[in-house]
Design a protein around this motif. Structure first.
Motif, PDB file in Angstrom:
ATOM      1  N   LEU A   1       0.850  -1.179   0.000  1.00 53.77           N
ATOM      2  CA  LEU A   1       0.000   0.000   0.000  1.00 53.77           C
ATOM      3  C   LEU A   1       0.890   1.234   0.000  1.00 53.77           C
ATOM      4  CD1 LEU A   1      -3.060   0.229   0.330  1.00 53.77           C
ATOM      5  CD2 LEU A   1      -2.693   0.487   2.756  1.00 53.77           C
TER       6      LEU A   1
ATOM      7  N   SER B   1       1.623   4.407   1.386  1.00 55.55           N
ATOM      8  CA  SER B   1       1.053   4.903   2.637  1.00 55.55           C
ATOM      9  C   SER B   1       0.448   6.281   2.434  1.00 55.55           C
ATOM     10  CB  SER B   1       2.134   4.947   3.708  1.00 55.55           C
ATOM     11  OG  SER B   1       2.254   6.239   4.228  1.00 55.55           O
ATOM     12  N   ARG B   2      -0.483   6.607   3.300  1.00 60.24           N
ATOM     13  CA  ARG B   2      -1.110   7.920   3.238  1.00 60.24           C
ATOM     14  C   ARG B   2      -0.079   9.023   3.448  1.00 60.24           C
ATOM     15  NH1 ARG B   2      -6.847   7.419   3.205  1.00 60.24           N
ATOM     16  NH2 ARG B   2      -7.083   5.243   3.699  1.00 60.24           N
ATOM     17  N   LEU B   3       0.962   8.684   4.205  1.00 60.14           N
ATOM     18  CA  LEU B   3       2.021   9.670   4.429  1.00 60.14           C
ATOM     19  C   LEU B   3       2.736   9.992   3.121  1.00 60.14           C
ATOM     20  CD1 LEU B   3       3.922   8.914   7.734  1.00 60.14           C
ATOM     21  CD2 LEU B   3       2.555  10.890   7.142  1.00 60.14           C
ATOM     22  N   ASP B   4       2.938   8.947   2.278  1.00 61.16           N
ATOM     23  CA  ASP B   4       3.571   9.191   0.985  1.00 61.16           C
ATOM     24  C   ASP B   4       2.685  10.095   0.134  1.00 61.16           C
ATOM     25  OD1 ASP B   4       5.604   7.546   1.734  1.00 61.16           O
ATOM     26  OD2 ASP B   4       4.748   5.760   0.801  1.00 61.16           O
TER      27      ASP B   4
ATOM     28  N   LEU C   1       0.715  12.228   1.229  1.00 56.69           N
ATOM     29  CA  LEU C   1       0.586  13.555   1.858  1.00 56.69           C
ATOM     30  C   LEU C   1       1.346  14.638   1.084  1.00 56.69           C
ATOM     31  CD1 LEU C   1      -0.238  15.387   4.245  1.00 56.69           C
ATOM     32  CD2 LEU C   1       1.842  14.669   5.397  1.00 56.69           C
ATOM     33  N   ALA C   2       2.600  14.336   0.710  1.00 57.53           N
ATOM     34  CA  ALA C   2       3.405  15.343   0.020  1.00 57.53           C
ATOM     35  C   ALA C   2       2.714  15.793  -1.268  1.00 57.53           C
ATOM     36  CB  ALA C   2       4.794  14.780  -0.275  1.00 57.53           C
TER      37      ALA C   2
ATOM     38  N   ARG D   1      -0.363  17.915  -0.476  1.00 60.21           N
ATOM     39  CA  ARG D   1       0.001  19.260  -0.021  1.00 60.21           C
ATOM     40  C   ARG D   1       0.379  20.146  -1.205  1.00 60.21           C
ATOM     41  NH1 ARG D   1      -1.033  21.415   4.508  1.00 60.21           N
ATOM     42  NH2 ARG D   1       1.036  22.126   5.084  1.00 60.21           N
ATOM     43  N   ARG D   2       1.094  19.564  -2.139  1.00 56.11           N
ATOM     44  CA  ARG D   2       1.485  20.375  -3.308  1.00 56.11           C
ATOM     45  C   ARG D   2       0.249  20.760  -4.118  1.00 56.11           C
ATOM     46  NH1 ARG D   2       6.419  17.300  -3.269  1.00 56.11           N
ATOM     47  NH2 ARG D   2       7.938  18.733  -2.355  1.00 56.11           N
TER      48      ARG D   2
ATOM     49  N   ASN E   1      -2.801  21.095  -2.952  1.00 54.80           N
ATOM     50  CA  ASN E   1      -3.516  22.131  -2.194  1.00 54.80           C
ATOM     51  C   ASN E   1      -2.860  23.494  -2.370  1.00 54.80           C
ATOM     52  OD1 ASN E   1      -5.463  20.464  -1.212  1.00 54.80           O
ATOM     53  ND2 ASN E   1      -4.422  20.044   0.723  1.00 54.80           N
ATOM     54  N   LEU E   2      -1.527  23.493  -2.350  1.00 60.45           N
ATOM     55  CA  LEU E   2      -0.801  24.757  -2.473  1.00 60.45           C
ATOM     56  C   LEU E   2      -1.054  25.376  -3.844  1.00 60.45           C
ATOM     57  CD1 LEU E   2       1.211  26.640  -1.097  1.00 60.45           C
ATOM     58  CD2 LEU E   2       3.050  25.340  -2.149  1.00 60.45           C
TER      59      LEU E   2
ATOM     60  N   LEU F   1      -6.001  -1.426  -0.698  1.00 62.71           N
ATOM     61  CA  LEU F   1      -6.414  -2.021   0.580  1.00 62.71           C
ATOM     62  C   LEU F   1      -7.487  -3.080   0.342  1.00 62.71           C
ATOM     63  CD1 LEU F   1      -5.877  -1.816   3.574  1.00 62.71           C
ATOM     64  CD2 LEU F   1      -7.679  -0.119   3.759  1.00 62.71           C
TER      65      LEU F   1
END
Lengths: 470, 460
Positions: free
Chosen positions: B276, B278-281, B283-284, B287-288, B290-291, B345
């Motif tokens: 999977l 990860s959601r952390l991966d 995230l970056a 964020r970009r 969203n920016l 998942l």
């Protein structure tokens, strides 16, 4: 010495015991290697996410500081190295906090959110093997050591030869302990050799913690060795011995921990998620005492500033009113967060304290809290990170708002912008895990109860040794 | 019949009666826990519903006051002023059988606010405040009791069904009395089966009093299949001809393997097969996105209006249109990332479903939660229905929001309302039946093994 040798030979000749030991040995190696890999992967992932966040923050371009504050930042909790041994609450506790204006956020990004339904069956971590499986192995090898000899009639024979029954019992205890120690040391050593490339480097404090872990787990297994031999010495048949020992194991590992958790949940309930947030919003909007609404606070600030600087209009202030109002807003909201999050973490702490007390009936409960604390994966370490992240949030908000207050005079709110040099100058988040004395500070009760179990186990063994008869 | 009664009386020794009593006591406690949990969840859902109703009432009151010129629009609350802020609470009521199995419902979200500013990828953001330690340990509910402790009770009833007779030296006599070892075994197992059935029936009857009979009947079938597996396992081990003590250690080992080792190993295997991101991966990337979307609000609004020319004519000049366009663009870019995670998942979950025959405990647990409505199926249905509902909401309100101006009470009356649609009983029943068949497969193998052992058994 010859007695211990004879007992050791007997254990080694017992095919069933050796099969069980081999399985546990293999599982231990797999669990330690898998744990090391998991921690390394998750650590890399978090480090990469933290780097990406820093990069996004730095390159957000020309913006108003308060817009940047709303865009925020994620603070990532570094992976504790000893989580490879005991993952603790890691899967359920979230790994990052979103740092934003006006709000203290709870943790997000729980590994459990990305897990299958099997996670609830538990992870095959080294800690779980030591907590569940090794005691069972001790029971499986040891239950018949005396009761079996009594059934076969060899105990009568040995005692009639004039062998001191106490020496006999201690030889058996020693043999069982030696087998277990060799097994554990071998598995740990082999696993460390196999997993060396992905093993995290341990600092001096982590070595202290690891030594502590070794100490408490050895004590835990010693309790089971003592109880197993004592029960075997007292039971008339091997069947009775195994029944009593398995019943004890089931209560200690399976039933009592869940009952304790349920009792704690019942005794100290948490507010529903929505209620928690509604209460925070209400306190911020209407004031914590309900008589100090947000508008009135703003008005009071305005009046105070106008009087302080002896001017008639907000526009004439030598500072930016919006910036100061934001600062004041943060200051007030922080008190609200301190109250509500304070209660939340206090509830967690009380729940844990209540569960600790159930350790009177379960050696596992005495061990579990200590193990997670030493591994840095318990609620206290989690709360400590949340505290540090929140302090950082406040520091960052102050930095951003303060800049507006001092420098954004006579500019329309959104026209005031800052660039990369300013983002670079903003405070950065650096987290240092607390030291091992922090870990132990909340675990005195567990430590005492583990000690009490050892004393009780030892006393039981001595009495059984004195009273043993064919 | 008389024979069975005699066997039952023989089987019901004092230690076993004690175990049975303990089990029933624990079941009562577990049911009470589940009942309390369900009551708390019901009142949490009700509180959310009430909050939504209060908000709606405020909006209506303010609209009336504005119409009567008693309130200035600028002083009205946000939902009255911006249609985009007006939110509907879409709630998931607690499942009927959650009294028996809290399952994953203690951490899956059950309330979402749907507004024009909502985006599909974060409708159910889990900014929750649960106690992570409690989540780790799990609940003391009836499902826990049935999956973890019932096998141990069954083993306590049956682990020495042959070996005890031999150790007492009465096996030859007992076999002679019954005619054959197989018949003796059948009688003993039937008697223990009756006692165990009584033991299981009592908590299930209590559960049936509080909820739908259909679900409880499915539960009874699942538990019966699960119990049959453990009984056949115990008989097979007995027919290996070892001592009672050896049987006990072997069965305890089997319990550990099936309830701890296999699930954990299968979890590792599934994660390796379908790793999977990860959601952390993610995230970056998020964020970009969203920016960049936040920076280009004007451009996005223009793009959005080009794609929806019907709305361009109605465009009002507030910032809310721009914000809406930003959110739409974020959704278009981020939702694929999130659904990719969800798909991966789901594949892990499918792998587990394929191999759950390796441990009946996994199969039985999944089936119990599925029927209870506290497993994955129901929470995924909730998620999907929420996303579909957001489309309905947008269809209803987007045009109005762009035209600007205040909403009318009549428009509020006609707004879509979310009602969770439960799965049909037939679909659930069919899925459960398939699962039970899979659960019985290992039991059949064990029966075949035991039949073969009975023919060659030399332990008498």
């Amino acid at each position: 010495m010859t007695l211990i040798g004879k007992e050791l030979r007997e254990i080694l000749r017992d095919g069933r015991a050796m099969t069980g030991a081999a399985i546990v040995f293999l599982l231990l190696i797999v669990a330690i290697a898998a744990g090391a890999q998991r921690v390394a992967e998750e650590g890399r992932r978090r480090a990469a996410a933290a780097r990406a966040e820093a990069d996004v923050w730095r390159n957000q371009g020309e913006r108003n500081p308060h817009i940047a504050a709303h865009f925020g930042k994620y603070a990532l909790r570094p992976m504790p190295a000893l989580a490879l041994f005991d993952p603790g609450i890691g899967n359920h506790a979230g790994s990052a906090v979103w740092i934003e204006a006006h709000y203290q956020n709870p943790f997000s990004f729980r590994p459990a959110d990305d897990a299958t339904s099997l996670l609830r069956f538990g992870e095959l971590s080294p800690a779980i093997l030591f907590q569940w499986l090794l005691p069972l192995l001790v029971i499986g090898i040891g239950f018949s050591m005396i009761a079996g000899e009594r059934e076969r009639g060899t105990l009568r024979h040995l005692l009639s030869l004039g062998i001191d029954p106490r020496r006999l019992i201690f030889a058996k205890t020693g043999a069982l302990a030696i087998v277990l120690a060799v097994l554990m040391a071998g598995a740990v050593a082999l696993a460390i050799l196999a997993a060396t490339p992905s093993l995290p480097r341990l600092g001096s404090d982590e070595i202290v913690r690891a030594a502590g872990l070794a100490g408490i787990y050895l004590s835990y297994l010693a309790i089971f060795v003592a109880i197993t031999i004592a029960v075997s010495a007292r039971a008339r048949t091997a069947r009775t011995a195994i029944t009593v020992l398995l019943a004890f194991w089931i209560c200690s590992t399976l039933v009592i921990p869940r009952l304790a958790a349920e009792a704690a949940t019942r005794a100290y309930p948490l507010p529903a998620n929505a209620d928690f947030w509604a209460a925070i919003r209400r306190d911020i909007d209407r004031g914590m005492d309900g008589h100090n609404p947000r508008d009135a606070r703003r008005k009071a600030l305005e009046t105070k500033l106008l009087a302080q600087y002896r001017v008639a209009k907000v526009e004439d202030l030598p500072i930016n009113f919006e910036g100061l109002a934001l600062e004041e807003g943060e200051r007030y909201a922080n008190q609200v967060f301190d109250r509500h999050y304070g209660r939340l973490f206090e509830t967690f702490r009380k729940r844990e304290a209540l569960q600790q007390r159930f350790a009177v009936a379960s050696p596992l409960l005495a061990l579990r809290g200590l193990s997670m604390a030493l591994a840095g994966t318990d609620v206290a370490h989690h709360a400590e990170f949340a505290r540090a992240a929140e302090l950082y949030r406040r520091e960052l908000q102050t930095f951003l708002n303060h800049d507006m207050t001092a420098n954004a005079r006579n500019v329309a709110f959104l026209d005031y912008k800052r660039g990369r040099a300013f983002w670079d100058a903003a405070p950065k988040f650096a987290y240092a895990s607390p030291r091992s004395d922090f870990a132990i500070a909340l675990q005195h009760v567990s430590l005492l109860l583990l000690l009490a179990w050892m004393i009780a186990g030892g006393a039981l063994l001595f009495r059984s040794a004195k009273e043993v008869s064919a | 019949m008389k024979r069975l009664l005699i066997e039952c009386r023989l089987a019901a020794s004092r230690p076993l009666l004690l175990i049975a009593a303990l089990f029933l006591g624990a079941a009562a406690a577990a049911l009470w826990n589940g009942w309390q949990w369900r009551a708390a969840r019901s009142s949490a859902v009700e509180a959310e519903r009430q909050r939504g109703a209060d908000e709606l009432a405020t909006v209506r009151r303010e609209l009336a006051a504005i119409e009567a010129k008693q309130l200035d629009v600028a002083n009205a609350s946000l939902p009255t002023r911006f249609l985009g802020r007006f939110a509907h609470r879409a709630l998931l009521p607690p499942a009927a059988l959650s009294t028996g199995a809290i399952g994953e419902a203690d951490w899956q979200p059950f309330a979402a606010q749907v507004s024009l500013y909502s985006v599909k990828h974060s409708l159910l953001d889990k900014h929750q405040i649960e106690d992570p330690l409690a989540l780790l340990i799990g609940r003391f509910d009836l499902a826990f009791l049935l999956i973890y402790l019932l096998p141990l009770v069954i083993l306590a009833f049956t682990y020495d069904v042959v070996s005890a007779e031999r150790e007492r030296g009465t096996l030859t006599l007992a076999v002679a009395q019954s005619g054959s070892l197989a018949r003796m075994l059948r009688a003993k197992i039937a008697a223990r089966g009756v006692l165990l059935a009584l033991l299981i029936a009592l908590p299930l009857l209590a559960l049936a009093l509080t909820t739908s009979l259909f679900g409880v009947v499915l539960w009874a079938a699942i538990i019966a299949a699960y119990a049959v597996f453990w009984m056949t396992l115990s008989v097979a081990v007995n027919l290996l001809g070892r001592s009672s003590a050896v049987n006990a250690t072997m069965l305890a080992g089997a319990w550990i393997v099936l309830l701890l080792v296999v699930p954990a190993a299968l979890n590792l295997y599934a994660a390796r097969q379908h790793p999977l991101p990860s959601r952390l991966d993610a995230l970056a990337k998020i964020r970009r996105i969203n920016l960049s979307t936040a920076e280009s609000g004007d451009r996005l609004l223009n793009q959005f209006l080009q794609e929806h020319p019907d709305l361009a004519a109605e465009r009002n000049e507030s910032g809310s249109g721009q914000y809406f366009a930003i959110r739409q663009s974020q959704e278009r870019n981020i939702l694929p990332l999130v659904t990719a995670l969800e798909r991966q998942l789901a594949q892990q979950q499918a792998t587990i479903a394929r191999y759950r025959v390796l441990s009946p405990a996994i199969g039985a647990d999944e089936l119990l939660l599925d029927v209870a409505g506290t497993g994955r199926v129901r929470s995924e249905r909730y998620r999907d229905q929420l996303r579909a509902f957001l489309d309905r909401w947008r269809g209803h309100f987007v045009g109005r929001a762009f035209r600007g101006g205040l909403v009318t009470p009549a428009e509020l009356d006609g707004m879509p309302r979310f009602a969770f649609a439960e799965e049909s009983g037939t679909t659930l029943g069919r899925r459960t039946a398939r699962g039970i068949a899979l659960l019985l497969l290992p039991a059949l193998l064990l029966v075949a093994f035991s039949t073969w052992r009975l023919r060659t058994f030399r332990g008498i």
